[in-house]
Design an enzyme around this catalytic site. Structure first.
Site, PDB file in Angstrom:
ATOM      1  N   GLY A 168       0.821  -1.214   0.000  1.00 41.70           N
ATOM      2  CA  GLY A 168       0.000   0.000   0.000  1.00 41.70           C
ATOM      3  C   GLY A 168       0.845   1.250   0.000  1.00 41.70           C
ATOM      4  O   GLY A 168       0.473   2.277   0.581  1.00 41.70           O
ATOM      5  N   ALA A 169       1.997   1.200  -0.681  1.00 39.08           N
ATOM      6  CA  ALA A 169       2.991   2.272  -0.583  1.00 39.08           C
ATOM      7  C   ALA A 169       2.574   3.565  -1.264  1.00 39.08           C
ATOM      8  O   ALA A 169       3.213   4.597  -1.058  1.00 39.08           O
ATOM      9  CB  ALA A 169       4.324   1.796  -1.155  1.00 39.08           C
ATOM     10  N   ALA A 178       0.572   5.715   3.801  1.00 39.77           N
ATOM     11  CA  ALA A 178       1.999   5.784   3.473  1.00 39.77           C
ATOM     12  C   ALA A 178       2.441   7.229   3.273  1.00 39.77           C
ATOM     13  O   ALA A 178       3.499   7.641   3.774  1.00 39.77           O
ATOM     14  CB  ALA A 178       2.294   4.961   2.225  1.00 39.77           C
ATOM     15  N   ARG A 192      -0.751  -1.726  -6.374  1.00 39.23           N
ATOM     16  CA  ARG A 192      -1.282  -2.135  -7.668  1.00 39.23           C
ATOM     17  C   ARG A 192      -0.926  -1.133  -8.767  1.00 39.23           C
ATOM     18  O   ARG A 192      -0.749  -1.506  -9.928  1.00 39.23           O
ATOM     19  CB  ARG A 192      -2.803  -2.272  -7.574  1.00 39.23           C
ATOM     20  CG  ARG A 192      -3.446  -2.814  -8.836  1.00 39.23           C
ATOM     21  CD  ARG A 192      -4.948  -2.938  -8.682  1.00 39.23           C
ATOM     22  NE  ARG A 192      -5.296  -3.820  -7.575  1.00 39.23           N
ATOM     23  CZ  ARG A 192      -6.337  -4.637  -7.588  1.00 39.23           C
ATOM     24  NH1 ARG A 192      -7.116  -4.692  -8.641  1.00 39.23           N
ATOM     25  NH2 ARG A 192      -6.600  -5.391  -6.542  1.00 39.23           N
ATOM     26  N   ASP A 196      -0.216  -6.785  -8.017  1.00 41.18           N
ATOM     27  CA  ASP A 196      -1.623  -7.026  -7.704  1.00 41.18           C
ATOM     28  C   ASP A 196      -1.648  -8.116  -6.640  1.00 41.18           C
ATOM     29  O   ASP A 196      -1.431  -9.292  -6.924  1.00 41.18           O
ATOM     30  CB  ASP A 196      -2.373  -7.473  -8.960  1.00 41.18           C
ATOM     31  CG  ASP A 196      -3.861  -7.700  -8.706  1.00 41.18           C
ATOM     32  OD1 ASP A 196      -4.259  -7.744  -7.521  1.00 41.18           O
ATOM     33  OD2 ASP A 196      -4.620  -7.852  -9.688  1.00 41.18           O
ATOM     34  N   LYS A 200       1.900   6.072  20.892  1.00 46.81           N
ATOM     35  CA  LYS A 200       1.857   7.449  21.379  1.00 46.81           C
ATOM     36  C   LYS A 200       2.627   7.570  22.692  1.00 46.81           C
ATOM     37  O   LYS A 200       2.511   6.725  23.587  1.00 46.81           O
ATOM     38  CB  LYS A 200       0.402   7.904  21.580  1.00 46.81           C
ATOM     39  CG  LYS A 200      -0.384   8.051  20.281  1.00 46.81           C
ATOM     40  CD  LYS A 200      -1.803   8.478  20.566  1.00 46.81           C
ATOM     41  CE  LYS A 200      -2.594   8.674  19.279  1.00 46.81           C
ATOM     42  NZ  LYS A 200      -2.131   9.834  18.508  1.00 46.81           N
ATOM     43  N   GLU A 235     -14.045  13.165  18.116  1.00 46.93           N
ATOM     44  CA  GLU A 235     -13.564  13.736  16.864  1.00 46.93           C
ATOM     45  C   GLU A 235     -14.530  14.810  16.396  1.00 46.93           C
ATOM     46  O   GLU A 235     -15.743  14.708  16.618  1.00 46.93           O
ATOM     47  CB  GLU A 235     -13.449  12.647  15.790  1.00 46.93           C
ATOM     48  CG  GLU A 235     -12.515  11.500  16.159  1.00 46.93           C
ATOM     49  CD  GLU A 235     -12.483  10.407  15.090  1.00 46.93           C
ATOM     50  OE1 GLU A 235     -13.240  10.520  14.106  1.00 46.93           O
ATOM     51  OE2 GLU A 235     -11.713   9.445  15.248  1.00 46.93           O
ATOM     52  N   HIS A 253      -8.541   0.683  19.669  1.00 45.51           N
ATOM     53  CA  HIS A 253      -7.832   1.715  20.430  1.00 45.51           C
ATOM     54  C   HIS A 253      -8.340   1.840  21.866  1.00 45.51           C
ATOM     55  O   HIS A 253      -7.564   1.858  22.821  1.00 45.51           O
ATOM     56  CB  HIS A 253      -7.968   3.069  19.741  1.00 45.51           C
ATOM     57  CG  HIS A 253      -7.497   3.095  18.330  1.00 45.51           C
ATOM     58  ND1 HIS A 253      -6.409   2.370  17.903  1.00 45.51           N
ATOM     59  CD2 HIS A 253      -7.959   3.749  17.235  1.00 45.51           C
ATOM     60  CE1 HIS A 253      -6.223   2.585  16.612  1.00 45.51           C
ATOM     61  NE2 HIS A 253      -7.151   3.409  16.188  1.00 45.51           N
TER      62      HIS A 253
END
Length: 482
Positions: A13-14, A19, A47, A90, A179, A213, A237
């Site tokens: 998923g670069a 990323a 991909r 792929d 964190k 949020e 989380h």
């Protein structure tokens, strides 16, 4: 480009948003500070079709956009970009992994993999890595969430990963654990004698954990509507924050000891009754002085997906018997905030009462974002001759992490997590039994929703959620820390 080393980091998923915003800036920061081996190759794959040069230009643009100006160093940026390589892949077609293996070359002295992909691609990806010889003993694999959407799908993913890798090679990522303030929770509890005698049902009235949020869907429309607030935030989380707050002192500061104690807490969570939780969904309102649309307008179709959830949870063990843990999370709330609030019990007798002195119980506030601080609220006497009575009021004892460690470089969570992945340190990663204990509890909640046809209560964007969420604490004689 010929391999200069057999040690590499492989980013799936670069070319994606994670990323660009987090991973590449984090890796650059580690490179800039000399924290990763100069010969470590960073190979991106996705991909989309790119060559090495195009990927480096994409990375340059991402760093120029997301790196703070004071972190940019042209010479170090140039040397970082030289590390980067790219292989189109792929991931749904295992036969394509042979080309990836050829690109990586010899990985016998270490390969770290960061896998950020859709859950449906986990099985073919692991199979492709295995067939290409990229699942050997020297490989470590980091798994970015979502790891399924219920216990059954999580187990399928875990089984698929376990077919290629042992548990010691698997690094399940929850970026909250990277964190600094979350890690400081452990230091606060286990490096200071003053808290441990009170850190139980004898000293603590209740605990609140809020992750609020102000944003709405922010381009995650399809994913979010299939997921909802409970599975998007509480399952991972927030339950990790519960575990760190409630865990027993571990034997040592190592992966096994800490994760052993966390999973005990998660297994001790009592099933939640219908009257102990609230679902909500935001409507039109105003956030930060600007009008915003409601969830259904943002989504563009009818939906009963929750954007808010509040839960009264209990940890059924000796330490926490009778102490409620109030959890709430929502989108389009009044303020962006992540915090843990530990409300202590009041003193047993007010010696100042006859002279007008009013007491409030001590409170410990651990703020994770947007500020990072630890604040202990204590009672103090106002200066004066007291002829009209003793006046007591709350004052704050503050530890601002930003101020106290002003000379230390502030790091985003992924810097630590990527470095730990490369170095093989598992302490801040989630073990399989933790994930499955979290899903067991969350699945039970969703069954209650289905069995009771629990409605999604509306709330105005810019508020603190539906009235029923406020009443969840108020009917116990308590209040949310707003």
């Amino acid at each position: 480009m010929a391999a200069t080393s057999c040690s590499a980091l492989l980013l799936f998923g670069a070319t994606g948003d994670l990323a660009r915003r987090m991973l590449l800036p984090s890796l650059y920061a580690l490179h800039e500070d000399g924290l990763i081996d100069p010969t470590l190759r960073i190979v991106g794959t996705a991909r989309s079709v790119h060559d090495d040069a195009e990927f480096r230009e994409m990375a340059r643009a991402a760093l120029e956009e997301f790196l703070p100006a004071d972190r940019r160093d042209d010479s170090k940026l140039a040397s970082f970009l030289e590390r980067l390589e790219y292989q189109t892949l792929d991931a749904s077609k295992p036969e394509g992994f042979a080309g990836l293996a050829e690109k990586l070359g010899d990985t016998s002295c270490g390969l770290s993999i960061f896998l950020s992909t859709a859950p449906a691609l986990f099985e073919p990806t692991i199979e492709g890595l295995r067939l290409a010889g990229l699942a050997h003993e020297g490989v470590r694999i980091g798994l970015e969430k979502p790891l399924g959407n219920d216990l059954a799908s999580s187990r399928r993913i875990n089984e698929a990963v376990a077919a290629g890798f042992s548990e010691r090679q698997i690094f399940r990522i929850d970026h909250y654990l990277g964190k600094e303030t979350v890690q400081n929770l452990l230091a606060l509890r286990f490096a200071n004698m003053m808290f441990e005698p009170l850190w139980n049902s004898a000293g603590i009235d209740h605990v609140q954990i809020t992750v609020s949020e102000t944003v709405g869907l922010e381009g995650r429309k399809g994913f979010y509507d299939d997921t909802g607030a409970l599975r998007d935030m509480v399952q991972n989380h927030m339950l990790q924050l519960v575990a760190l707050t409630a865990m027993e002192p571990p034997l040592d500061f190592d992966a096994t000891s800490i994760r052993d104690e966390k999973v005990k807490v998660l297994r001790a969570l009592r099933p939640v009754r219908a009257e102990e939780m609230v679902r909500g969904q935001y409507r039109t309102g105003a956030v930060g002085g600007s009008a915003v649309a409601g969830y259904l307008d943002d989504l563009g179709e009818a939906s009963d997906t929750e954007t808010y959830v509040a839960i009264k949870a209990h940890v059924d063990n000796w330490r926490w018997q009778g102490v409620p843990f109030y959890l709430r999370h929502g989108k389009r709330l009044a303020e962006r905030r992540s915090e843990i609030v530990v409300q202590f019990k009041g003193v047993p007798h007010n010696i100042f009462g006859a002279r007008g002195g009013k007491l409030a119980a001590n409170r410990l506030v651990i703020r994770l974002q947007p500020e990072e601080y630890v604040r202990l609220q204590v009672m103090a006497k106002e200066p004066g001759l007291d002829r009209g009575g003793v006046v007591l009021r709350e004052v704050n004892l503050d530890l601002s992490l930003t101020t106290a460690f002003a000379k230390a470089r502030r790091r985003i969570a992924y810097e630590r997590l990527l470095l730990d992945l490369i170095e093989g340190e598992q302490t801040l990663f989630v073990r399989r039994d933790e994930v499955e204990a979290q899903w067991t509890w969350v699945d039970a909640i969703r069954r209650v929703w289905a069995e009771t046809a629990m409605e999604v209560k509306p709330y105005a964007a810019g508020s603190w959620g539906p009235n029923a969420g406020i009443a969840l604490t108020e009917r116990d004689g308590r209040s949310w820390h707003d």
